[in-house]
Scaffold this motif. Structure first.
Motif, PDB file in Angstrom:
ATOM      1  N   ASP A   1      34.703  -2.462  -2.414  1.00  0.00           N
ATOM      2  CA  ASP A   1      34.098  -1.250  -1.668  1.00  0.00           C
ATOM      3  C   ASP A   1      34.230  -0.027  -2.759  1.00  0.00           C
ATOM      4  OD1 ASP A   1      33.837  -2.836   0.683  1.00  0.00           O
ATOM      5  OD2 ASP A   1      35.864  -2.978   0.785  1.00  0.00           O
ATOM      6  N   LEU A   2      33.196   0.581  -2.944  1.00  0.00           N
ATOM      7  CA  LEU A   2      33.190   1.860  -3.759  1.00  0.00           C
ATOM      8  C   LEU A   2      32.596   3.029  -3.073  1.00  0.00           C
ATOM      9  CD1 LEU A   2      33.536   3.218  -6.860  1.00  0.00           C
ATOM     10  CD2 LEU A   2      31.161   2.206  -7.165  1.00  0.00           C
ATOM     11  N   SER A   3      33.220   4.151  -2.779  1.00  0.00           N
ATOM     12  CA  SER A   3      32.697   5.263  -2.180  1.00  0.00           C
ATOM     13  C   SER A   3      33.190   6.440  -3.132  1.00  0.00           C
ATOM     14  CB  SER A   3      33.351   5.485  -0.883  1.00  0.00           C
ATOM     15  OG  SER A   3      33.333   4.306   0.094  1.00  0.00           O
ATOM     16  N   VAL A   4      32.126   7.194  -3.559  1.00  0.00           N
ATOM     17  CA  VAL A   4      32.096   8.356  -4.376  1.00  0.00           C
ATOM     18  C   VAL A   4      31.391   9.470  -4.156  1.00  0.00           C
ATOM     19  CG1 VAL A   4      31.618   9.048  -6.630  1.00  0.00           C
ATOM     20  CG2 VAL A   4      32.479   6.668  -6.476  1.00  0.00           C
ATOM     21  N   LEU A   5      32.140  10.855  -3.964  1.00  0.00           N
ATOM     22  CA  LEU A   5      31.449  11.931  -3.645  1.00  0.00           C
ATOM     23  C   LEU A   5      31.799  12.747  -4.730  1.00  0.00           C
ATOM     24  CD1 LEU A   5      31.209  13.811  -0.350  1.00  0.00           C
ATOM     25  CD2 LEU A   5      31.526  15.078  -2.549  1.00  0.00           C
ATOM     26  N   ALA A   6      30.871  12.740  -5.797  1.00  0.00           N
ATOM     27  CA  ALA A   6      31.346  13.750  -7.043  1.00  0.00           C
ATOM     28  C   ALA A   6      29.780  14.039  -7.881  1.00  0.00           C
ATOM     29  CB  ALA A   6      32.272  12.820  -7.943  1.00  0.00           C
TER      30      ALA A   6
ATOM     31  N   THR B   1      24.433   6.838 -14.566  1.00  0.00           N
ATOM     32  CA  THR B   1      25.615   6.326 -14.217  1.00  0.00           C
ATOM     33  C   THR B   1      25.109   5.573 -12.729  1.00  0.00           C
ATOM     34  OG1 THR B   1      27.143   7.915 -14.841  1.00  0.00           O
ATOM     35  CG2 THR B   1      27.894   6.505 -13.230  1.00  0.00           C
ATOM     36  N   ILE B   2      24.272   5.896 -11.843  1.00  0.00           N
ATOM     37  CA  ILE B   2      23.929   5.313 -10.833  1.00  0.00           C
ATOM     38  C   ILE B   2      22.986   3.974 -11.158  1.00  0.00           C
ATOM     39  CG2 ILE B   2      22.362   5.562  -8.761  1.00  0.00           C
ATOM     40  CD1 ILE B   2      22.944   8.464  -8.497  1.00  0.00           C
ATOM     41  N   ILE B   3      22.326   4.244 -12.262  1.00  0.00           N
ATOM     42  CA  ILE B   3      21.274   3.290 -12.532  1.00  0.00           C
ATOM     43  C   ILE B   3      22.274   2.156 -13.347  1.00  0.00           C
ATOM     44  CG2 ILE B   3      19.422   2.637 -14.309  1.00  0.00           C
ATOM     45  CD1 ILE B   3      18.266   5.266 -13.775  1.00  0.00           C
ATOM     46  N   ASP B   4      23.041   2.578 -14.028  1.00  0.00           N
ATOM     47  CA  ASP B   4      24.092   1.616 -14.379  1.00  0.00           C
ATOM     48  C   ASP B   4      24.600   0.689 -13.404  1.00  0.00           C
ATOM     49  OD1 ASP B   4      23.394   2.059 -16.953  1.00  0.00           O
ATOM     50  OD2 ASP B   4      25.047   3.591 -17.588  1.00  0.00           O
ATOM     51  N   ILE B   5      25.393   1.209 -12.416  1.00  0.00           N
ATOM     52  CA  ILE B   5      25.970   0.742 -11.556  1.00  0.00           C
ATOM     53  C   ILE B   5      25.100  -0.392 -10.733  1.00  0.00           C
ATOM     54  CG2 ILE B   5      27.025   0.918  -9.027  1.00  0.00           C
ATOM     55  CD1 ILE B   5      28.330   3.563 -10.056  1.00  0.00           C
TER      56      ILE B   5
ATOM     57  N   ASN C   1      28.822   3.300  -1.715  1.00  0.00           N
ATOM     58  CA  ASN C   1      28.362   4.656  -1.022  1.00  0.00           C
ATOM     59  C   ASN C   1      28.466   5.831  -2.097  1.00  0.00           C
ATOM     60  OD1 ASN C   1      27.798   4.077   2.023  1.00  0.00           O
ATOM     61  ND2 ASN C   1      29.496   2.934   1.616  1.00  0.00           N
ATOM     62  N   LEU C   2      27.461   6.300  -2.561  1.00  0.00           N
ATOM     63  CA  LEU C   2      27.600   7.228  -3.487  1.00  0.00           C
ATOM     64  C   LEU C   2      26.767   8.537  -2.868  1.00  0.00           C
ATOM     65  CD1 LEU C   2      26.190   5.369  -6.619  1.00  0.00           C
ATOM     66  CD2 LEU C   2      28.661   5.687  -5.811  1.00  0.00           C
ATOM     67  N   THR C   3      27.488   9.607  -2.990  1.00  0.00           N
ATOM     68  CA  THR C   3      26.849  10.863  -2.302  1.00  0.00           C
ATOM     69  C   THR C   3      27.249  11.789  -3.540  1.00  0.00           C
ATOM     70  OG1 THR C   3      27.705  10.484  -0.033  1.00  0.00           O
ATOM     71  CG2 THR C   3      27.145  12.603  -0.771  1.00  0.00           C
TER      72      THR C   3
END
Length: 493
Positions: free
Chosen positions: A358-363, A369-373, A388-390
């Protein structure tokens, strides 16, 4: 088409649920409607949980009303929540007397058998300056706790008690059968801010007498080698979760590696989580408590400041986590409003921690980086089950690149299913979240909530039942959910 159901024909469980959703006065009005509804008014399910709030202006009246409730429905209670508000020098005497009167009535009843007791943010350090009133309140609470024999969950987060008062409460909890029945305990911020409780043998002795704990939520500085060893020896395979809150200066309080190694051997089922606010630890090395041998499963990082000067320390911490906990870390959450240049370190940690689910990032992270993930997940180099990326600060061109990468994956991978908003969805749809439903070939976005979210800036993709949700922080931003305590009042569901 089925005929509509009359109110008189509603099943009992539905009526009880309606009862549960309304205030006491409305419940009484419902009970006066008919004999059937009056019958359900006395259902034990309806009165399992009671929340008592002693307001400054009506503390005595509240005590009288709640005593009447105890006389009629006290035998139904399973969960009791007590809130004493924010007393001042004019009202603390009246509130403490009212609370004492109420608690004394509970002690006088043998049919009140609580399973859960919640003391909502007592803040004795801040609000109770008068010793007499504070002692009256603590004495009454200890008397009530000792009276109970079947407590399972005790929530005392934010009590901020003096050392002597906190030890009195803990000793009351482990007296009698409660030491063997309590499975969940929340004692984060239980003592005054500058107290190091494990330096007192009275505290060490009391906290070590719990023999059935499964879930422990506690401050890191409330533990030392002796307390942790006692937990390991006493609880063993019973312990399922140890959540540690890092706050204040913990230099010199680090738990050694050998203690953690021994703990991991004796409590193999225990998941250890660290909750860290970088603002509180400003100026200190964030890596200090993260020693080798710590069986770390969950990490939750947050910050209160928009200009928190911790970028360098955060980068070092992410690399540190990737090096030491690549085989144990399963959940990682990082919530910051303004941090730059963490992309490389975040990707390093993700590549190293192959068991992360589980990964959650608000930053502030880049589109690259999003594409790499996304690509790492697609290539099965990550084992994530939820992402979950915000993010904030991305341009329209960045969003176009992310969308293009998503389309490339959709075109090349058969089981990579897009389940985000459709092309026909309007950006001003008025939904706060997008609930996703896969209806065979057609995929729909379901609207819910009251806030606005830009559908073009939020999408989710799914690969082998792994959901990735990405949204623009500028479109939706709200208070984070408290990770320490989940108060679920919907006992009927």
């Amino acid at each position: 088409m089925a005929a509509p159901i009359e109110w008189s024909e509603l099943p009992d469980i539905a009526l009880i649920y309606i009862y549960y959703k309304v205030a006491d006065q409305d419940r009484l009005s419902m009970a006066l409607t008919c004999k059937n509804w009056h019958r359900l008014f006395s259902s034990a399910l309806l009165w399992r949980h009671r929340r008592v709030v002693f307001n400054s202006d009506s503390a005595e009246l509240t005590a009288e009303k709640e005593i009447q409730f105890l006389d009629k429905f006290g035998h139904c209670l399973n969960k009791l929540s007590i809130n004493i508000g924010t007393p001042n020098f004019k009202t603390c005497m009246a509130i403490s007397k009212a609370a004492e009167t109420y608690v004394t009535r509970i002690c006088g009843r043998n049919d009140i058998k609580l399973r859960e007791l919640e003391l909502e943010s007592l803040h004795l350090e801040q609000n109770w300056r008068f010793v007499l009133s504070r002692n009256r309140l603590v004495t009454a609470l200890c008397r009530m706790i000792r009276k109970q024999r079947r407590l399972q969950t005790i929530y005392m987060a934010g009590a901020r008690m003096r050392m002597v008062d906190g030890c009195r409460v803990l000793e009351a909890l482990v007296k009698g059968t409660n030491a063997r029945t309590i499975t969940n305990i929340y004692v984060e911020d239980f003592f005054e801010t500058n107290v190091i409780p494990h330096r007192a043998q009275r505290y060490v002795s009391a906290i070590s007498k719990f023999s059935s704990l499964q879930y422990i939520h506690i401050n890191y500085k409330y533990l030392n080698g002796e307390v942790l060893r006692n937990f390991a020896n006493k609880l063993g395979r019973k312990l399922e979760s140890l959540s540690l809150i890092l706050e204040g200066d913990i230099r010199g309080l680090e738990i050694p590696t050998d203690v953690w190694v021994e703990f991991a051997k004796q409590c193999p089922l225990a998941e250890v989580g660290m909750y860290l606010c970088t603002t509180i630890l400003r100026g200190h090395d964030l890596r200090t408590p993260f020693v080798r041998g710590l069986p770390l499963n969950n990490v939750y990082l947050t910050s209160w400041s928009r200009a928190d000067e911790t970028e360098f320390r955060l980068a070092a911490l992410l690399r540190h986590l990737g090096h030491l906990y690549n085989t144990s870390l399963e959940s990682f959450a990082m919530f910051f409003e303004q941090h730059e240049h963490l992309d490389v370190e975040l990707l390093f940690m993700l590549r190293r921690c192959r068991h992360l689910q589980d990964l959650s990032v608000l930053a502030s992270i880049s589109a690259d980086t999003i594409i790499d993930i996304m690509n790492l997940q697609h290539q099965r180099l990550l084992a994530l089950k939820s992402i979950n990326l915000t993010i904030s600060g991305l341009t329209d061109a960045d969003w176009a690149r992310i969308d293009a990468e998503k389309e490339r994956l959709l075109a090349t991978v058969g089981d990579f299913v897009y389940v985000g908003p459709s092309e026909n969805d309007s950006s001003d749809s008025g939904s706060s979240t997008i609930t996703l439903e896969d209806d065979g070939d057609a995929v729909h976005a379901v609207e819910a909530g009251d806030e606005n979210i830009d559908a073009e800036n939020a999408f989710a993709v799914q690969l082998n039942n792994i959901e990735i949700h990405i949204e623009d922080e500028d479109a939706i931003f709200g208070p984070l959910r408290n990770p320490y305590h989940d108060d679920d009042d919907n006992f009927l569901l």
